[in-house]
Design a protein around this motif. Structure first.
Motif, PDB file in Angstrom:
ATOM      1  N   GLU A 109      10.571   6.698  -9.068  1.00 26.12           N
ATOM      2  CA  GLU A 109      11.414   6.827  -7.880  1.00 26.12           C
ATOM      3  C   GLU A 109      10.569   7.312  -6.696  1.00 26.12           C
ATOM      4  N   PRO A 110      11.029   7.105  -5.464  1.00 28.80           N
ATOM      5  CA  PRO A 110      10.284   7.582  -4.293  1.00 28.80           C
ATOM      6  C   PRO A 110      10.523   9.062  -4.027  1.00 28.80           C
ATOM      7  N   GLN A 111      10.488   9.861  -5.074  1.00 29.88           N
ATOM      8  CA  GLN A 111      10.669  11.310  -4.980  1.00 29.88           C
ATOM      9  C   GLN A 111       9.459  11.957  -5.644  1.00 29.88           C
ATOM     10  N   LYS A 168      -4.779   4.100 -10.143  1.00 27.53           N
ATOM     11  CA  LYS A 168      -4.552   3.534  -8.810  1.00 27.53           C
ATOM     12  C   LYS A 168      -5.008   4.505  -7.718  1.00 27.53           C
ATOM     13  N   ILE A 169      -4.712   5.793  -7.900  1.00 25.32           N
ATOM     14  CA  ILE A 169      -5.116   6.780  -6.900  1.00 25.32           C
ATOM     15  C   ILE A 169      -6.635   6.894  -6.846  1.00 25.32           C
ATOM     16  N   GLU A 181       1.821   8.397  -1.156  1.00 26.55           N
ATOM     17  CA  GLU A 181       3.155   7.785  -1.137  1.00 26.55           C
ATOM     18  C   GLU A 181       3.068   6.272  -1.232  1.00 26.55           C
ATOM     19  N   SER A 182       2.137   5.672  -0.490  1.00 28.25           N
ATOM     20  CA  SER A 182       1.998   4.215  -0.517  1.00 28.25           C
ATOM     21  C   SER A 182       1.706   3.713  -1.924  1.00 28.25           C
ATOM     22  N   ILE A 183       0.870   4.455  -2.644  1.00 30.40           N
ATOM     23  CA  ILE A 183       0.527   4.057  -4.015  1.00 30.40           C
ATOM     24  C   ILE A 183       1.728   4.207  -4.936  1.00 30.40           C
ATOM     25  N   LEU A 184       2.432   5.323  -4.837  1.00 27.75           N
ATOM     26  CA  LEU A 184       3.581   5.569  -5.720  1.00 27.75           C
ATOM     27  C   LEU A 184       4.667   4.511  -5.529  1.00 27.75           C
TER      28      LEU A 184
END
Length: 433
Positions: A354-356, A398-399, A344-347
């Motif tokens: 979106e944060p979904q 990033k992940i 979640e922090s990366i997204l």
């Protein structure tokens, strides 16, 4: 704002004297009244009189969630049902629900803890508080309601769901405080935008969010979208409900524990050894004032660390680091421990999405493989496949760079992931299909 300065700013000596007296009282209480604990003590050769200091807490037996389910519904209740005035319960989605009986005094103590939490967030008698946690067996709605009642502010018991109505109430009633899960706060913000309502222009100024892990990046996203100050409430049905701990105006990544009501330890989740302050491990709580069902050394499965220091807000209460994962939510992918909050922090650092999102675990040969579905913003999705693939590759890199594993990322259409009206379901295990 400090609700109870005498307790929240107490000296260590005074607090520990209170804690020891309440611990000794509680140990004797459950030994006399709860066969489960009496049998545990007797099998270990322990008696209540053996608790002579707070260090003796480590001698006591640990309690786990299966103990509550094995004694369902009221096998751990320490008072006759005539003395019980309210019963809450967990959702029970993974088996029998966890029940939480309360005496009248338990309810009053709970209200006190919630009032401290809300006051630390800046809530006063002048506020209009919209409680969008679920009412009923879940502790969230009625728990926050009790603290509001003690403070004396106006409360709107909206409960969760009917999101368009939430926005309408917020606009028409002039709500200044919103209480709900952080994922539902985002759902409300999204619905408001769809309705043409700019939440940032409404009187809303404070949010009190909890009941699920959420990252600092999620807090920042909510604050930006809603134009508010977002605060945290932490709790468990097993202990009392919301407001076991809470953050203050400093928002330094730690929360204050209501340690006159619960004793906190951190243990190694494998060896069960008590860890010193500052080391990360599993959070364990002992209720020392509750009377209907006080649990001894309850393993929360939440991963955190504890710190003893005077906060710049003036509180001396023991602090716990913001919980970002649970030992039983941890995923092991290619031998690497992964918490959903890390993804979640990366997204939330990627402006194109979106944060979904949802994490999907599948079998890849003999190993587990993780993929991520995340919603693209509408303007990004409309740019076509080349743009989507570029953002997918960016997130995958990033992940891999942060967590150290290869993850397949897929950008999906806006509003295609199911929205939450309570606790968000972030992990989907396709291995079970």
């Amino acid at each position: 704002m400090i609700w109870n300065e005498k307790i929240e700013c107490a000296s260590l000596d005074r607090m520990q004297a209170l804690q020891l007296a309440k611990l000794q009282e509680t140990v004797a209480w459950v030994y006399d009244r709860v066969p489960f604990y009496r049998d545990k003590f007797d099998s270990m050769g322990l008696k209540p009189a053996d608790v002579q200091s707070l260090d003796d807490l480590a001698k006591l037996p640990l309690t786990v969630k299966t103990d509550l389910r094995d004694n369902y519904p009221f096998g751990l209740c320490a008072v006759p049902m005539d003395d019980v005035v309210k019963i809450h319960a967990s959702s029970g989605t993974t088996g029998k629900p966890i029940t939480g009986p309360y005496t009248a005094d338990d309810i009053n103590q709970w209200k006190e803890c919630v009032a401290r939490n809300l006051h630390a967030a800046g809530v006063s008698k002048k506020d209009i508080v919209q409680v969008a946690y679920g009412y009923g067996l879940f502790t969230g709605g009625l728990g926050l309601q009790g603290g509001c009642d003690l403070i004396g502010c106006a409360t709107i018991p909206a409960s969760s769901g009917m999101t368009e109505r939430q926005v309408t109430i917020m606009r028409d009633f002039g709500s200044t405080v919103l209480c709900c899960t952080p994922s539902y706060a985002l759902t409300i913000a999204e619905k408001a935008a769809d309705m043409g309502v700019d939440i940032r222009e409404l009187p809303l100024r404070v949010g009190v969010f909890g009941a699920e892990p959420w990252t600092i990046e999620m807090r920042q996203e909510i604050e930006e979208r809603m134009g508010i100050r977002a605060h945290e409430v932490y709790g468990l049905t097993e202990l009392m409900g919301p407001s076991v701990s809470f953050d203050c105006q400093q928002q330094d990544g730690f929360m204050h524990i209501n340690e006159d009501h619960v004793l906190a330890e951190v243990i190694d989740p494998v060896t069960e050894e008590v860890l010193p302050l500052g080391e990360k491990g599993e959070l364990v709580f002992t209720a020392i004032q509750r009377r209907a069902m006080p649990l001894l050394r309850y393993r929360t499965r939440d991963i955190t660390e504890l710190r003893r220091e005077t906060c710049s807000c003036g509180r001396t209460l023991l602090k716990m680091k913001k919980v970002l994962g649970r030992s039983d939510d941890m995923l092991i992918i290619s031998g690497v421990n992964v918490f959903p909050s890390q993804v979640e922090s990366i997204l939330l650092e990627v402006p194109e999405v979106e944060p979904q999102y949802v994490l999907i675990i599948r079998k890849k040969g003999y190993l587990d493989a993780l993929s991520v579905d995340v919603e693209a913003k509408a303007e990004v999705y409309d740019q076509g496949e080349d743009k989507l693939q570029a953002v997918e590759k960016l997130i995958e890199a990033k992940i891999r760079g942060t967590i150290g594993i290869g993850v397949k990322v897929r950008l999906v259409p806006p509003k295609s992931i199911e929205r939450s009206e309570g606790k968000a379901k972030r992990v989907f295990d396709a291995r079970k299909l």
